[in-house]
Design a protein around this motif. Structure first.
Motif, PDB file in Angstrom:
ATOM      1  N   ASN A  50     -23.756   7.138  -0.072  1.00 55.28           N
ATOM      2  CA  ASN A  50     -22.668   8.025   0.362  1.00 55.28           C
ATOM      3  C   ASN A  50     -22.319   7.797   1.826  1.00 55.28           C
ATOM      4  N   LEU A  61      -9.899   6.872  -4.499  1.00 52.57           N
ATOM      5  CA  LEU A  61     -10.044   6.647  -5.943  1.00 52.57           C
ATOM      6  C   LEU A  61      -8.854   5.850  -6.453  1.00 52.57           C
ATOM      7  N   TYR A  80     -18.092   8.342  -8.630  1.00 55.73           N
ATOM      8  CA  TYR A  80     -16.683   8.057  -8.862  1.00 55.73           C
ATOM      9  C   TYR A  80     -16.355   6.604  -8.500  1.00 55.73           C
ATOM     10  N   GLU A  81     -16.975   6.128  -7.433  1.00 49.61           N
ATOM     11  CA  GLU A  81     -16.710   4.772  -6.969  1.00 49.61           C
ATOM     12  C   GLU A  81     -17.416   3.728  -7.835  1.00 49.61           C
ATOM     13  N   HIS A 116     -19.176  14.774 -12.058  1.00 50.57           N
ATOM     14  CA  HIS A 116     -19.715  13.432 -12.237  1.00 50.57           C
ATOM     15  C   HIS A 116     -18.740  12.630 -13.089  1.00 50.57           C
ATOM     16  N   PHE A 189     -10.145  12.890 -11.331  1.00 51.88           N
ATOM     17  CA  PHE A 189     -11.397  13.134 -10.637  1.00 51.88           C
ATOM     18  C   PHE A 189     -11.185  13.332  -9.131  1.00 51.88           C
ATOM     19  N   THR A 192     -12.191  16.916  -7.216  1.00 54.70           N
ATOM     20  CA  THR A 192     -13.629  17.160  -7.071  1.00 54.70           C
ATOM     21  C   THR A 192     -14.272  16.098  -6.192  1.00 54.70           C
ATOM     22  N   CYS A 193     -13.796  14.870  -6.268  1.00 55.23           N
ATOM     23  CA  CYS A 193     -14.294  13.821  -5.373  1.00 55.23           C
ATOM     24  C   CYS A 193     -14.021  14.205  -3.922  1.00 55.23           C
ATOM     25  N   TRP A 194     -12.826  14.726  -3.650  1.00 52.44           N
ATOM     26  CA  TRP A 194     -12.486  15.167  -2.288  1.00 52.44           C
ATOM     27  C   TRP A 194     -13.424  16.286  -1.852  1.00 52.44           C
ATOM     28  N   GLN A 196     -16.469  16.915  -2.965  1.00 59.10           N
ATOM     29  CA  GLN A 196     -17.804  16.352  -2.750  1.00 59.10           C
ATOM     30  C   GLN A 196     -17.891  15.606  -1.418  1.00 59.10           C
ATOM     31  N   SER A 197     -16.771  15.024  -0.989  1.00 60.87           N
ATOM     32  CA  SER A 197     -16.751  14.200   0.225  1.00 60.87           C
ATOM     33  C   SER A 197     -16.544  15.003   1.495  1.00 60.87           C
TER      34      SER A 197
END
Length: 273
Positions: A50, A61, A80-81, A116, A189, A192-194, A196-197
């Motif tokens: 990360n 993404l 995600y990546e 996830h 996604f 939620t990716c944003w 999480q980041s």
């Protein structure tokens, strides 16, 4: 890769470069055996990490950007990546791939939707493929199998949940995540990716982690400035590193060359050990 042109999947040259990145020759026709080799090779070559979050790099993404990060920049990423990029490789090899949304368990409760990203690969039967969950199965899992499935990392079970086709994936009897059976486009996604980041409530923003499967099935992890070696039987050794030693460890253990360490938030530890 040129981000100003429409992305149409991997070119033959890009596919060859990706296969070289994970050390696999052109695998030929899609098969369960070839899929297993690709997954195992990816897990042993591309780290779960990360670092972008703590280096001030955006997590984009976009299929071309994900592949460029893994192949051209020789980096890793989080779910995600990693699974997003691996999906592009598999599609270029002729596999039918869907992106599945998972809810990661924290104890007995699953997290939010799209917590996830995992892959469904359809051959003669559907397979669960995941190269972005840290310590998990080394080999694809049969999605339609309801009995225990043996893997070098343990025993996995896929259990139906509720009335809408959801599936709980268990490792050694412990729930790992709950899957929505419907495939989603990568863009879904994004929110939620944003989170999480960027959210201070996300464990990804609280600490840095970089972890890679070892040849013997154990793991090597740099968690903050702690270098952790986890043996296949779970035995751990740890060593606290200086800043200079940490930069060297990123390069020597994970093939990641950095000109500076990720942000100070990475001192706390945590991650996929």
């Amino acid at each position: 890769m040129d981000h100003d042109t429409a992305y149409e999947g991997l070119t033959p040259a890009a596919r060859a470069a990706y296969l070289a990145r994970i050390g696999v020759p052109e695998p030929g026709e899609p098969s369960a055996q070839a899929l297993a080799r690709l997954q195992r090779a990816h897990l042993g070559s591309v780290p779960f990490e990360n670092l972008s979050i703590h280096l001030g790099e955006p997590v984009v993404l976009d299929p071309a950007a994900l592949v460029a990060k893994v192949v051209d920049r020789r980096r890793g990423g989080f779910c995600y990546e990693l699974n997003g990029a691996f999906a592009e490789l598999l599609r270029s090899l002729g596999y039918r791939v869907g992106l599945l949304a998972g809810r990661v368990f924290d104890g007995e409760r699953p997290g939010p939707p799209f917590d996830h990203l995992a892959l469904r690969v359809d051959l003669d039967e559907p397979w669960l493929v995941d190269v972005g969950f840290g310590r998990f199965s080394l080999l694809p899992l049969r999605l339609d199998e309801r009995g225990p499935q043996s893997d070098p990392q343990g025993t996995f079970t896929v259990v139906p949940y509720g009335a809408h086709g959801q599936l709980d994936v268990l490792m050694n009897g412990e729930p790992q995540y709950r899957l929505d059976p419907l495939p989603y486009p990568l863009a879904d996604f994004g929110p939620t990716c944003w989170w999480q980041s960027t959210s201070p409530d996300s464990h990804f923003t609280r600490s840095t982690t970089c972890s890679l499967l070892a040849e013997d099935g154990g793991r090597t992890t740099l968690s903050g400035s702690r270098l952790i070696r986890t043996a296949p039987d779970g035995a751990r050794t740890e060593r606290q590193l200086t800043d200079a030693e940490a930069l060297t460890a990123y390069r020597e253990h994970f093939g990641i060359t950095l000109d500076r360490l990720p942000g100070l938030s990475g001192r706390a530890g945590g991650g996929a050990e």
